[in-house]
Design a protein around this motif. Structure first.
Motif, PDB file in Angstrom:
ATOM      1  N   ALA A   1       0.837  -1.200   0.000  1.00 23.05           N
ATOM      2  CA  ALA A   1       0.000   0.000   0.000  1.00 23.05           C
ATOM      3  C   ALA A   1       0.875   1.255   0.000  1.00 23.05           C
ATOM      4  CB  ALA A   1      -0.920  -0.005   1.222  1.00 23.05           C
ATOM      5  N   ALA A   2       1.920   1.273   0.805  1.00 26.85           N
ATOM      6  CA  ALA A   2       2.813   2.432   0.842  1.00 26.85           C
ATOM      7  C   ALA A   2       3.465   2.640  -0.519  1.00 26.85           C
ATOM      8  CB  ALA A   2       3.870   2.252   1.925  1.00 26.85           C
ATOM      9  N   LYS A   3       3.908   1.571  -1.144  1.00 27.44           N
ATOM     10  CA  LYS A   3       4.519   1.685  -2.470  1.00 27.44           C
ATOM     11  C   LYS A   3       3.538   2.323  -3.450  1.00 27.44           C
ATOM     12  CE  LYS A   3       5.139  -1.534  -6.027  1.00 27.44           C
ATOM     13  NZ  LYS A   3       5.494  -2.857  -6.517  1.00 27.44           N
ATOM     14  N   ALA A   4       2.304   1.852  -3.461  1.00 31.03           N
ATOM     15  CA  ALA A   4       1.295   2.386  -4.378  1.00 31.03           C
ATOM     16  C   ALA A   4       1.034   3.865  -4.101  1.00 31.03           C
ATOM     17  CB  ALA A   4       0.001   1.583  -4.264  1.00 31.03           C
ATOM     18  N   VAL A   5       0.933   4.229  -2.847  1.00 28.67           N
ATOM     19  CA  VAL A   5       0.679   5.627  -2.486  1.00 28.67           C
ATOM     20  C   VAL A   5       1.889   6.497  -2.821  1.00 28.67           C
ATOM     21  CG1 VAL A   5       0.262   7.204  -0.548  1.00 28.67           C
ATOM     22  CG2 VAL A   5      -1.080   5.096  -0.762  1.00 28.67           C
ATOM     23  N   PHE A   6       3.091   5.987  -2.579  1.00 25.23           N
ATOM     24  CA  PHE A   6       4.292   6.758  -2.900  1.00 25.23           C
ATOM     25  C   PHE A   6       4.357   7.051  -4.393  1.00 25.23           C
ATOM     26  CE2 PHE A   6       6.963   5.033   0.910  1.00 25.23           C
ATOM     27  CZ  PHE A   6       6.183   5.776   1.788  1.00 25.23           C
ATOM     28  N   ILE A   7       3.954   6.098  -5.217  1.00 24.87           N
ATOM     29  CA  ILE A   7       3.988   6.287  -6.669  1.00 24.87           C
ATOM     30  C   ILE A   7       3.017   7.386  -7.082  1.00 24.87           C
ATOM     31  CG2 ILE A   7       3.422   5.228  -8.900  1.00 24.87           C
ATOM     32  CD1 ILE A   7       4.494   2.576  -7.726  1.00 24.87           C
ATOM     33  N   THR A   8       1.812   7.343  -6.520  1.00 25.17           N
ATOM     34  CA  THR A   8       0.788   8.285  -6.958  1.00 25.17           C
ATOM     35  C   THR A   8       0.811   9.621  -6.225  1.00 25.17           C
ATOM     36  OG1 THR A   8      -0.835   7.313  -5.453  1.00 25.17           O
ATOM     37  CG2 THR A   8      -0.767   6.442  -7.710  1.00 25.17           C
ATOM     38  N   SER A   9       1.124   9.594  -4.923  1.00 23.20           N
ATOM     39  CA  SER A   9       0.996  10.809  -4.110  1.00 23.20           C
ATOM     40  C   SER A   9       2.302  11.300  -3.506  1.00 23.20           C
ATOM     41  CB  SER A   9      -0.004  10.561  -2.978  1.00 23.20           C
ATOM     42  OG  SER A   9      -1.256  10.185  -3.492  1.00 23.20           O
ATOM     43  N   GLY A  10       3.381  10.555  -3.686  1.00 22.38           N
ATOM     44  CA  GLY A  10       4.663  10.929  -3.107  1.00 22.38           C
ATOM     45  C   GLY A  10       4.805  10.443  -1.683  1.00 22.38           C
ATOM     46  N   VAL A  11       6.016  10.518  -1.162  1.00 26.70           N
ATOM     47  CA  VAL A  11       6.300   9.967   0.166  1.00 26.70           C
ATOM     48  C   VAL A  11       5.737  10.810   1.297  1.00 26.70           C
ATOM     49  CG1 VAL A  11       8.341   8.691  -0.559  1.00 26.70           C
ATOM     50  CG2 VAL A  11       8.580  11.035   0.275  1.00 26.70           C
ATOM     51  N   ASP A  12       5.283  11.999   1.005  1.00 24.59           N
ATOM     52  CA  ASP A  12       4.703  12.846   2.039  1.00 24.59           C
ATOM     53  C   ASP A  12       3.188  12.707   2.118  1.00 24.59           C
ATOM     54  OD1 ASP A  12       7.169  13.882   2.869  1.00 24.59           O
ATOM     55  OD2 ASP A  12       7.162  15.335   1.237  1.00 24.59           O
ATOM     56  N   ALA A  13       2.629  11.730   1.418  1.00 27.71           N
ATOM     57  CA  ALA A  13       1.180  11.507   1.467  1.00 27.71           C
ATOM     58  C   ALA A  13       0.758  11.226   2.908  1.00 27.71           C
ATOM     59  CB  ALA A  13       0.808  10.327   0.576  1.00 27.71           C
ATOM     60  N   PRO A  14      -0.453  11.578   3.262  1.00 27.27           N
ATOM     61  CA  PRO A  14      -0.918  11.330   4.628  1.00 27.27           C
ATOM     62  C   PRO A  14      -0.869   9.842   4.994  1.00 27.27           C
ATOM     63  CG  PRO A  14      -2.470  12.732   3.428  1.00 27.27           C
ATOM     64  CD  PRO A  14      -1.461  12.240   2.433  1.00 27.27           C
ATOM     65  N   ALA A  15      -0.466   9.582   6.224  1.00 29.35           N
ATOM     66  CA  ALA A  15      -0.411   8.202   6.718  1.00 29.35           C
ATOM     67  C   ALA A  15      -1.772   7.539   6.594  1.00 29.35           C
ATOM     68  CB  ALA A  15       0.077   8.181   8.161  1.00 29.35           C
ATOM     69  N   LYS A  16      -2.833   8.300   6.756  1.00 29.53           N
ATOM     70  CA  LYS A  16      -4.189   7.742   6.659  1.00 29.53           C
ATOM     71  C   LYS A  16      -4.446   7.161   5.270  1.00 29.53           C
ATOM     72  CE  LYS A  16      -9.060   8.728   7.528  1.00 29.53           C
ATOM     73  NZ  LYS A  16      -9.374   7.371   7.256  1.00 29.53           N
ATOM     74  N   GLU A  17      -3.922   7.812   4.236  1.00 33.93           N
ATOM     75  CA  GLU A  17      -4.091   7.297   2.871  1.00 33.93           C
ATOM     76  C   GLU A  17      -3.442   5.916   2.732  1.00 33.93           C
ATOM     77  OE1 GLU A  17      -3.082   8.606  -1.755  1.00 33.93           O
ATOM     78  OE2 GLU A  17      -2.736  10.042  -0.139  1.00 33.93           O
ATOM     79  N   ILE A  18      -2.264   5.756   3.293  1.00 38.02           N
ATOM     80  CA  ILE A  18      -1.564   4.466   3.248  1.00 38.02           C
ATOM     81  C   ILE A  18      -2.317   3.432   4.089  1.00 38.02           C
ATOM     82  CG2 ILE A  18       0.579   3.263   3.854  1.00 38.02           C
ATOM     83  CD1 ILE A  18       1.985   6.041   3.370  1.00 38.02           C
ATOM     84  N   ALA A  19      -2.691   3.810   5.305  1.00 37.77           N
ATOM     85  CA  ALA A  19      -3.394   2.895   6.199  1.00 37.77           C
ATOM     86  C   ALA A  19      -4.718   2.446   5.594  1.00 37.77           C
ATOM     87  CB  ALA A  19      -3.612   3.553   7.558  1.00 37.77           C
ATOM     88  N   ASP A  20      -5.468   3.372   5.015  1.00 37.69           N
ATOM     89  CA  ASP A  20      -6.751   3.016   4.397  1.00 37.69           C
ATOM     90  C   ASP A  20      -6.555   2.017   3.266  1.00 37.69           C
ATOM     91  OD1 ASP A  20      -8.068   4.709   6.141  1.00 37.69           O
ATOM     92  OD2 ASP A  20      -8.452   6.286   4.640  1.00 37.69           O
ATOM     93  N   LEU A  21      -5.573   2.260   2.425  1.00 34.36           N
ATOM     94  CA  LEU A  21      -5.318   1.341   1.309  1.00 34.36           C
ATOM     95  C   LEU A  21      -4.886  -0.031   1.817  1.00 34.36           C
ATOM     96  CD1 LEU A  21      -5.279   1.026  -1.765  1.00 34.36           C
ATOM     97  CD2 LEU A  21      -2.914   1.836  -1.737  1.00 34.36           C
ATOM     98  N   ALA A  22      -4.132  -0.047   2.915  1.00 29.41           N
ATOM     99  CA  ALA A  22      -3.675  -1.317   3.496  1.00 29.41           C
ATOM    100  C   ALA A  22      -4.764  -2.019   4.307  1.00 29.41           C
ATOM    101  CB  ALA A  22      -2.456  -1.068   4.381  1.00 29.41           C
ATOM    102  N   GLY A  23      -5.831  -1.299   4.613  1.00 34.82           N
ATOM    103  CA  GLY A  23      -6.902  -1.889   5.405  1.00 34.82           C
ATOM    104  C   GLY A  23      -6.561  -1.995   6.887  1.00 34.82           C
ATOM    105  N   VAL A  24      -5.735  -1.081   7.368  1.00 35.43           N
ATOM    106  CA  VAL A  24      -5.358  -1.062   8.784  1.00 35.43           C
ATOM    107  C   VAL A  24      -5.592   0.343   9.326  1.00 35.43           C
ATOM    108  CG1 VAL A  24      -3.602  -2.867   8.469  1.00 35.43           C
ATOM    109  CG2 VAL A  24      -2.923  -0.463   8.355  1.00 35.43           C
ATOM    110  N   GLY A  25      -5.516   0.472  10.624  1.00 31.62           N
ATOM    111  CA  GLY A  25      -5.620   1.783  11.238  1.00 31.62           C
ATOM    112  C   GLY A  25      -4.293   2.503  11.201  1.00 31.62           C
ATOM    113  N   VAL A  26      -4.350   3.811  11.341  1.00 32.19           N
ATOM    114  CA  VAL A  26      -3.133   4.624  11.339  1.00 32.19           C
ATOM    115  C   VAL A  26      -2.215   4.202  12.482  1.00 32.19           C
ATOM    116  CG1 VAL A  26      -2.223   6.969  11.557  1.00 32.19           C
ATOM    117  CG2 VAL A  26      -4.250   6.558  10.174  1.00 32.19           C
ATOM    118  N   GLY A  27      -2.791   3.854  13.634  1.00 27.18           N
ATOM    119  CA  GLY A  27      -1.990   3.417  14.779  1.00 27.18           C
ATOM    120  C   GLY A  27      -1.179   2.168  14.456  1.00 27.18           C
ATOM    121  N   THR A  28      -1.781   1.253  13.725  1.00 32.23           N
ATOM    122  CA  THR A  28      -1.062   0.029  13.326  1.00 32.23           C
ATOM    123  C   THR A  28       0.112   0.384  12.419  1.00 32.23           C
ATOM    124  OG1 THR A  28      -3.069  -1.290  13.499  1.00 32.23           O
ATOM    125  CG2 THR A  28      -1.295  -2.194  12.133  1.00 32.23           C
TER     126      THR A  28
END
Length: 177
Positions: free
Chosen positions: A4-31
Motif C-alpha cells: 500500500a505504501a509503495k502504491a501511495v508513494f507512486i501516486t501521491s509521493g512519500v509525504d502523502a498522509p499516513a491515513k491514505e496508506i493505512a486506508d489502502l492497506a486496510g489497517v488503522g493509522v496506529g497500526t
C-alpha cells in the motif's frame, strides 16, 4: 502495508498522509505507526523490499530462460522498480540520515545480480561484452526519467531500444570442437 505504501508513494509521493496508506492497506493509522514509527522507516522498508525483489528475480529468471531473455526480463523488472523509485526519489535525496545508506544498499545488492546476467548473456553471444552493470543501471535510469507528457510506456519503449542496441556488436561464442 508495504505494498500500500509503495502504491501511495507512486501516486501521491512519500509525504502523502499516513491515513491514505493505512486506508489502502486496510489497517488503522496506529497500526501503521506501530510498525513504522518514523516516515523514514516506511520509506526505507519499501525501498529495501523493492531492491530485494529485483535482486531475487535475477537467479529465478536465469534458471528459467536463455541468458538474453533473462537479462531483458530483469531489465523490465528494474524499469518497474524505477517507477516505484520515482515516488521515493525526493526522500532518498532529502539528506535524511536515516536514508543515506540506501543508494549504497542498492548498488551492493543489484550490481552483482545484474553482473551475473550480463556475463551470461555476453558469454552466450546475445549481447556485447563491453557493458558494465553500472553502465546499464545508469542508462536505464536515465531513460526512465520523467519526460513531460510521456508516461511509463514511453520509458519502456526507450529501454527496449537500449536493449536492442546491446545486441549490436555481440560476438557469438566460439564453436566447440
Amino acid at each position: 502495508m508495504l505494498e500500500a505504501a509503495k502504491a501511495v508513494f507512486i501516486t501521491s509521493g512519500v509525504d502523502a498522509p499516513a491515513k491514505e496508506i493505512a486506508d489502502l492497506a486496510g489497517v488503522g493509522v496506529g497500526t501503521l505507526y506501530r510498525h513504522f514509527p518514523q516516515r523514514s522507516d516506511l520509506v526505507k522498508a519499501v525501498f529495501q523490499r523493492e531492491v530485494d525483489a529485483c535482486v531475487a528475480a535475477g537467479p529465478a529468471l536465469s534458471a528459467n530462460h536463455a541468458p538474453g531473455t533473462a537479462l531483458t526480463e530483469w531489465i523490465d523488472r528494474y524499469t518497474e522498480f524505477l517507477a516505484t523509485k520515482r515516488g521515493l526519489a525526493t526522500a532518498l535525496h532529502s539528506g535524511d540520515p536515516a536514508l543515506e545508506a540506501l543508494p549504497a544498499y542498492f548498488m551492493e545488492r543489484v550490481g552483482p545480480t545484474l553482473g551475473a546476467l550480463l556475463d551470461a548473456a555476453a558469454a552466450s553471444g546475445e549481447i556485447r561484452a563491453d557493458v558494465t552493470p553500472r553502465d546499464l543501471l545508469l542508462a536505464v535510469a536515465g531513460l526512465c526519467a520523467p519526460v513531460d507528457h510521456e508516461g511509463a510506456a514511453f520509458s519502456r519503449r526507450m529501454v527496449a531500444f537500449l536493449m536492442d542496441g546491446l545486441r549490436y556488436g555481440a560476438v557469438p561464442p566460439e564453436p566447440r570442437g
